[in-house]
Design an enzyme around this catalytic site. Structure first.
Site, PDB file in Angstrom:
ATOM      1  CD  GLU A  69      41.960  39.641  34.247  1.00  0.00           C
ATOM      2  OE1 GLU A  69      42.894  38.802  34.278  1.00  0.00           O
ATOM      3  OE2 GLU A  69      40.789  39.345  34.539  1.00  0.00           O
ATOM      4  CG  HIS A 120      33.220  46.825  40.700  1.00  0.00           C
ATOM      5  ND1 HIS A 120      32.480  47.333  39.678  1.00  0.00           N
ATOM      6  CD2 HIS A 120      32.477  45.818  41.225  1.00  0.00           C
ATOM      7  CE1 HIS A 120      31.343  46.666  39.587  1.00  0.00           C
ATOM      8  NE2 HIS A 120      31.306  45.749  40.516  1.00  0.00           N
TER       9      HIS A 120
END
Ligand SMILES: Cc1ncc(C[n+]2csc(CCOP(=O)(O)OP(=O)(O)O)c2C)c(N)n1
Ligand SMILES: [Mg+2]
Lengths: 326, 254
Positions: A69, A120
């Protein structure tokens, strides 16, 4: 109470429902067709963030960066320096949390034109449990200079917000959800970045909400009306920059404000509202949200109930706020 | 610069000075009169604390008047304690949090390739900085995407703040690490101007891989009392030390 039973009580069966990530994926397809500068990056979660739809259609403009990430954020920054408009997508915890320093220095400080979509978000992620339920992103994103933060209330709004984000210059964070949630706006409901959507115009108490909590606030308002309490419901889809005018105007009228979010109370949307009110129009405030605790595994609606994020909790808070202002 | 500022990072600036001189005055295509020129090669200083050497190169090249160098780290200066792209002409990217620059450079290299651009992207890293995991994420991605327009340079001075890199958290075998991540590796003496120049020319000919130049350097190079001293990483010289350092450096340049 089971998840199914809870869904019935909420009249969810009668509602059209869709996760907000669908609206995001649709918008990416639109953007892909319209604007060659749009590129999409994901970190091995494209099947659940639904960026795989963009990847199929525009394989040359989709990059799976792997489970990395921090590098993904940096590469998006580099791509933006060549004039591309990167949409960086993964779960909110890993995007906002794991790569926070990269977002701070490489994206916000440098004011690069990178869009972040944190999938999410919230407890309604369900069975994956606490590690995957982002409950902190609103706080840690809105605190960064140059960052803008949007929490759409349904799939249409997610689509419009994504299209809008492409037009705004500089970093934007959009929070998305996993679970299907009621569709309460239409394809034609306008989305104005930075302008709160005032959904009901009554006088006793203001309910400011974002995301899934907007629907629950509308339900709560309906039930409160039966008890003789009239509510003004505000959909605060843009948390930063915050619509001070709408919040103050409503607080002046009602004198009591309830905030409702699927997020930690500390630093979240409610805090943002309270910051405005404390400075410019101090009124009674009650806050509905997650109270300094992690989530856990469970069905989405079971969790919403256990952590006191239901319409009933908003009703309780509203009654308390009305009581307190007297 | 660091003397006038009363703080800053002389050691890692001096170890990179020869590399920077070759890059800005012998390798990169750039135009100080037109800092946003689209066809310029890009340079990213990932080890942002060494910005004195970048600012010196930019001022020498003419991006801004040299008088600004005396304002380094002062209030309202265009020269921040760590590079900021929005304040300084010629600075491509903000940095200061170590480990982030190679990702930016890789993203830039990828974007340029998408558009069929043949420009080069350079990224200077510290050896201690290579301990950051993000560097290896970026290295993996650059190898994967075959970014042959990307050139990394490691300032291998074997010092970081807490001591020798090998003692704190060893990197050896460093060349093998980069090769394993699908990079070309060129090892040189980072103070030999000819070797530096040749390495950049060779890096420019790569067909399918990114290239890393591992440059053996001496931290504090050119100032006898700073050389190979971890203590000179992040402290500025006082007046006496400054006079002595400048005298030594001047002797070296003539
Ligand atoms: C993420 C991060 N951690 C820590 C620091 C503090 N810091 C600044 S310089 C430095 C040592 C760098 O060593 P090296 O990369 O070898 O640089 P050089 O020897 O070239 O100066 C550290 C730990 C930082 N700037 N960023
Ligand atoms: Mg070093």
């Amino acid at each position: 109470m089971s998840d199914l039973h809870l869904k019935k009580i909420l009249e969810l069966d009668s509602m059209k429902q869709q996760p907000t990530r669908f609206g995001y994926a649709d918008a990416l397809l639109d953007l892909g067709a319209k604007d060659k500068r749009v590129v999409v990056l994901d970190a091995d979660l494209s099947k659940s963030t639904l960026t795989n739809r963009f990847a199929e259609k525009y394989p040359k403009r989709f990059f799976d960066i792997g489970i990395a990430e921090q590098n993904m954020l940096g590469m998006a920054g580099g791509l933006s320096l060549t004039g591309k408009i990167p949409f960086v997508t993964t779960y909110g915890v890993f995007l906002a949390g794991r790569a926070w320093d990269q977002i701070r220095t490489s994206i916000c400080y440098a004011d690069l034109n990178v869009k972040l979509a944190g999938a999410h978000g919230g407890l309604s992620v369900g069975p994956d449990g606490a590690t995957h339920q982002a409950l902190e992103e609103i706080s840690i994103m809105r605190v960064l200079p140059n960052m803008k933060v949007i929490v759409p209330c349904d799939t249409h709004q997610a689509r419009l917000a994504t299209l809008e984000a492409a037009k705004i210059s500089g970093p934007v964070y959009i929070r998305l959800g996993r679970e299907p949630i009621p569709v309460i706006t239409t394809n034609r409901t306008p989305f104005r970045f930075g302008e709160a959507q005032v959904m009901q115009q009554e006088k006793d108490v203001t309910i400011v909400a974002c995301g899934l909590m907007v629907y629950l606030s509308l339900l709560a308002a309906q039930k409160l009306a039966k008890d003789g309490i009239s509510c003004q419901v505000i959909n605060l889809h843009t948390i930063k920059p915050i619509d001070r005018k709408a919040i103050i105007a409503s607080a002046k009228k009602t004198g009591a404000v309830v905030t409702a979010e699927e997020h930690q109370l500390a630093g979240g949307m409610g805090s943002a509202v309270a910051e405005v009110l404390a400075q410019e129009c101090p009124v009674t405030v009650e806050m509905v949200g997650v109270k300094d605790t992690f989530g856990e595994s469970g069905q989405p609606w079971e969790l919403m109930k256990k952590y006191h994020l239901m319409d009933g909790d908003i009703i309780k808070a509203a009654k308390k706020a009305v009581q307190r202002k007297k | 610069m660091t003397y006038k500022a009363g703080s800053g990072h002389p050691g890692g600036s001096l170890s990179s000075a020869d590399i920077m001189a070759v890059l800005y005055f012998g390798v990169m295509k750039h135009d100080p009169k037109n800092p946003k020129w689209e066809k310029r090669d890009r340079f990213f200083l990932s080890k942002g604390h060494a910005c004195p050497v970048l600012y010196a190169a930019l001022a020498e090249a003419g991006y801004f008047p040299k008088k600004h160098l005396a304002t380094f780290r002062h209030l309202n200066s265009i020269l921040q304690g760590h590079p900021h792209r929005l304040k300084t002409s010629g600075v491509e990217m903000s940095s200061g949090s170590l480990g982030q620059g190679l990702s930016i450079a890789a993203g830039m290299a990828l974007g340029l390739k998408m558009d069929g651009n043949r420009l080069k992207v350079f990224c200077l890293m510290g050896d201690g900085e290579l301990q950051e995991g993000q560097i290896w994420e970026a290295a993996m991605a650059a190898g994967h995407f075959k970014l042959n327009n990307l050139v990394g340079i490691v300032d291998y001075n074997n010092l970081q703040i807490d001591g020798s890199v090998e003692k704190v958290m060893g990197l050896a075998p460093l060349a093998d690490k980069w090769r394993a991540f699908r990079w070309n590796v060129i090892e040189i003496d980072g103070h030999d101007v000819l070797q530096i120049k040749k390495a950049f020319i060779k890096a420019g000919q790569s067909k399918t891989k990114p290239t890393v130049i591992i440059a053996r350097t001496v931290k504090g190079k050119g100032v006898s009392f700073m050389e190979n001293q971890a203590g000179w990483h992040g402290r500025a010289p006082n007046k006496e030390e400054y006079m002595k350092a400048i005298a030594e450096l001047n002797r070296r340049t003539v």
